[in-house]
Design an enzyme around this catalytic site. Structure first.
Site, PDB file in Angstrom:
ATOM      1  N   LYS A   1      61.369  13.535  56.970  1.00 21.83           N
ATOM      2  CA  LYS A   1      60.869  14.580  57.881  1.00 21.83           C
ATOM      3  C   LYS A   1      61.483  14.443  59.279  1.00 21.83           C
ATOM      4  CE  LYS A   1      58.111  17.093  55.295  1.00 21.83           C
ATOM      5  NZ  LYS A   1      58.388  18.529  55.066  1.00 21.83           N
TER       6      LYS A   1
ATOM      7  N   TYR B   1      59.050   9.522  53.188  1.00 21.15           N
ATOM      8  CA  TYR B   1      58.586  10.850  53.624  1.00 21.15           C
ATOM      9  C   TYR B   1      58.850  11.030  55.123  1.00 21.15           C
ATOM     10  CZ  TYR B   1      55.353  14.715  54.718  1.00 21.15           C
ATOM     11  OH  TYR B   1      54.795  15.892  55.176  1.00 21.15           O
TER      12      TYR B   1
ATOM     13  N   ALA C   1      60.804   9.289  57.075  1.00 20.40           N
ATOM     14  CA  ALA C   1      62.246   9.222  57.380  1.00 20.40           C
ATOM     15  C   ALA C   1      62.892  10.573  57.080  1.00 20.40           C
ATOM     16  CB  ALA C   1      62.903   8.110  56.560  1.00 20.40           C
TER      17      ALA C   1
ATOM     18  N   SER D   1      57.007  17.100  59.983  1.00 17.45           N
ATOM     19  CA  SER D   1      55.646  16.552  59.878  1.00 17.45           C
ATOM     20  C   SER D   1      55.411  15.661  61.082  1.00 17.45           C
ATOM     21  CB  SER D   1      55.513  15.697  58.619  1.00 17.45           C
ATOM     22  OG  SER D   1      54.340  14.882  58.681  1.00 17.45           O
TER      23      SER D   1
HETATM   24  N1  LIG Z   1      49.296  19.535  54.850  1.00 17.59           N
HETATM   25  C1  LIG Z   1      49.614  18.685  55.807  1.00 17.59           C
HETATM   26  O1  LIG Z   1      48.763  17.974  56.347  1.00 17.59           O
HETATM   27  C2  LIG Z   1      51.033  18.578  56.280  1.00 17.59           C
HETATM   28  C3  LIG Z   1      51.291  17.742  57.368  1.00 17.59           C
HETATM   29  C4  LIG Z   1      52.599  17.624  57.805  1.00 17.59           C
HETATM   30  C5  LIG Z   1      53.604  18.328  57.186  1.00 17.59           C
HETATM   31  N2  LIG Z   1      53.321  19.117  56.128  1.00 17.59           N
HETATM   32  C6  LIG Z   1      54.441  19.835  55.511  1.00 17.59           C
HETATM   33  O2  LIG Z   1      54.109  21.214  55.411  1.00 17.59           O
HETATM   34  C7  LIG Z   1      54.709  21.765  54.232  1.00 17.59           C
HETATM   35  C8  LIG Z   1      53.635  22.456  53.407  1.00 17.59           C
HETATM   36  O3  LIG Z   1      52.633  21.489  53.084  1.00 17.59           O
HETATM   37  P1  LIG Z   1      51.347  21.834  52.208  1.00 17.59           P
HETATM   38  O4  LIG Z   1      50.227  21.024  52.737  1.00 17.59           O
HETATM   39  O5  LIG Z   1      51.182  23.297  52.083  1.00 17.59           O
HETATM   40  O6  LIG Z   1      51.785  21.206  50.814  1.00 17.59           O
HETATM   41  P2  LIG Z   1      51.439  21.682  49.351  1.00 17.59           P
HETATM   42  O7  LIG Z   1      51.613  20.477  48.491  1.00 17.59           O
HETATM   43  O8  LIG Z   1      50.144  22.429  49.293  1.00 17.59           O
HETATM   44  O9  LIG Z   1      52.624  22.716  49.044  1.00 17.59           O
HETATM   45  C9  LIG Z   1      53.905  22.286  48.691  1.00 17.59           C
HETATM   46  C10 LIG Z   1      54.493  23.320  47.745  1.00 17.59           C
HETATM   47  O10 LIG Z   1      55.790  22.870  47.355  1.00 17.59           O
HETATM   48  C11 LIG Z   1      55.950  23.181  45.974  1.00 17.59           C
HETATM   49  N3  LIG Z   1      56.976  22.339  45.370  1.00 17.59           N
HETATM   50  C12 LIG Z   1      56.899  21.041  44.999  1.00 17.59           C
HETATM   51  N4  LIG Z   1      58.046  20.652  44.440  1.00 17.59           N
HETATM   52  C13 LIG Z   1      58.863  21.731  44.458  1.00 17.59           C
HETATM   53  C14 LIG Z   1      60.196  21.950  44.020  1.00 17.59           C
HETATM   54  N5  LIG Z   1      60.913  20.992  43.415  1.00 17.59           N
HETATM   55  N6  LIG Z   1      60.729  23.174  44.185  1.00 17.59           N
HETATM   56  C15 LIG Z   1      59.999  24.184  44.760  1.00 17.59           C
HETATM   57  N7  LIG Z   1      58.740  24.020  45.203  1.00 17.59           N
HETATM   58  C16 LIG Z   1      58.180  22.811  45.039  1.00 17.59           C
HETATM   59  C17 LIG Z   1      54.572  22.922  45.375  1.00 17.59           C
HETATM   60  O11 LIG Z   1      54.439  23.566  44.120  1.00 17.59           O
HETATM   61  C18 LIG Z   1      53.664  23.488  46.459  1.00 17.59           C
HETATM   62  O12 LIG Z   1      53.376  24.848  46.232  1.00 17.59           O
HETATM   63  C19 LIG Z   1      55.401  20.615  53.525  1.00 17.59           C
HETATM   64  O13 LIG Z   1      56.772  20.591  53.864  1.00 17.59           O
HETATM   65  C20 LIG Z   1      54.712  19.391  54.088  1.00 17.59           C
HETATM   66  O14 LIG Z   1      55.511  18.231  54.049  1.00 17.59           O
HETATM   67  C21 LIG Z   1      52.061  19.266  55.652  1.00 17.59           C
END
Ligand SMILES: NC(=O)c1ccc[n+]([C@@H]2O[C@H](COP(=O)([O-])OP(=O)(O)OC[C@H]3O[C@@H](n4cnc5c(N)ncnc54)[C@H](O)[C@@H]3O)[C@@H](O)[C@H]2O)c1
Length: 261
Positions: free
Chosen positions: A172, A168, A170, A145
């Site tokens: 990432k 979070y 830390a 992230s």
């Molecule tokens: N959206 C953003 O702005 C953003 C920014 C930086 C990084 N990220 C990273 O990108 C990735 C995807 O983000 P996103 O926005 O699609 O998030 P999101 O919350 O839409 O998707 C996360 C998914 O993880 C699943 N999940 C949660 N706990 C779980 C578990 N114990 N076992 C299996 N699955 C589980 C959820 O059901 C969900 O489908 C993540 O790693 C997030 O940290 C996102």
């Protein structure tokens, strides 16, 4: 002749595949010829998948931090797809979110859960997929992230409730280092390991509920807008496909320029 971005012959596990960023990515992978097994606690969004490739999409409920469930999932994926040669670690969960996500008030339990849900899930899924990846070679794509690379500005978040807690970022940052460590150790098995670093891709309901927060996010990128969820797909597919056969240990930033000012 096929495109270097073709996903034909790629048997992909995607953790967190029911989420906002991985849903359009999986849809594109299927259209490019991949087989995909989704590991998530929620079902994939079947209505957003291309109908004609439905037979190449597999799902089994899996908690990405539960070792025995992960082992069961890996067996399921191999049974359905024949092998695994791509792992996309996208699942995330956390604790300590809110207006006061800072170390002075965070509990031990919140700290540990946040690390589990950011870097712990990546470690555990990687460990369980490595025996199969070592046989076939392949590519691991981890989700870091921008907040694993730069700090959130507390002034921007105010009382929105969307503050990233300190655990979070830390965790990432740990994902990016874990990526380099694995790249260094498994390159000799033909396994490439890279991460993508998304910038602001807010959930639709967050922006709708708080339009000022959305405007603030948009202002801080060089492109003057936040990302649309499908805009992450190209980066993941580049790293998963043979378009990136000489790329390992790297971090591909997809943040509209946020971290480059
Ligand atoms: N959206 C953003 O702005 C953003 C920014 C930086 C990084 N990220 C990273 O990108 C990735 C995807 O983000 P996103 O926005 O699609 O998030 P999101 O919350 O839409 O998707 C996360 C998914 O993880 C699943 N999940 C949660 N706990 C779980 C578990 N114990 N076992 C299996 N699955 C589980 C959820 O059901 C969900 O489908 C993540 O790693 C997030 O940290 C996102």
């Amino acid at each position: 002749m096929s495109s270097i971005f073709s996903m034909e012959g790629k048997c992909v596990i995607v953790t967190g595949g029911a989420g906002n960023l991985l849903t359009p990515t999986i849809s594109q992978m299927l259209m490019l010829g991949a087989k995909v097994a989704v590991a998530d606690i929620l079902e994939p969004r079947y209505d957003q998948m291309p109908d004609e490739f439905a037979d190449n999409l597999f799902y089994k409920k899996c908690d990405a931090y539960n070792t025995s469930q992960i082992k069961g999932f890996v067996d399921f994926a191999i049974q359905k797809m024949g092998k695994i040669n791509v792992l996309v670690n996208g699942a995330t969960f956390g604790a300590g979110y809110g207006a006061h996500a800072t170390p002075d008030i965070m509990t031990d339990e919140e700290w540990e859960r946040g690390l589990a849900g950011s870097v712990g899930v990546v470690f555990k899924f990687t460990r369980e997929c490595l025996p199969s990846l070592k046989q076939n070679g392949g590519s691991i794509v981890n989700f870091s992230s921008m907040y694993g690379h730069v700090s959130p500005d507390y002034k921007m978040y105010g009382e929105s409730g969307y503050n990233n807690p300190c655990n979070y970022g830390a965790g990432k940052a740990g994902v990016s280092q874990f990526t380099r460590y694995c790249a260094g150790n498994y390159g000799r098995f033909g396994i490439r390991v890279n991460d993508v670093t998304p910038g602001p891709f807010p959930a639709e309901d967050h922006v709708k509920a708080n339009p000022d927060f959305g405007k603030e996010l948009a202002k801080r990128t060089m492109l003057g807008r936040y990302g649309d969820h499908p805009e992450i797909a190209g980066a993941v597919i580049y790293l998963a496909s043979d378009a990136s056969t000489f790329t390992t240990g790297s971090n591909l930033v997809v943040d509209g320029g946020w971290t480059a000012w």
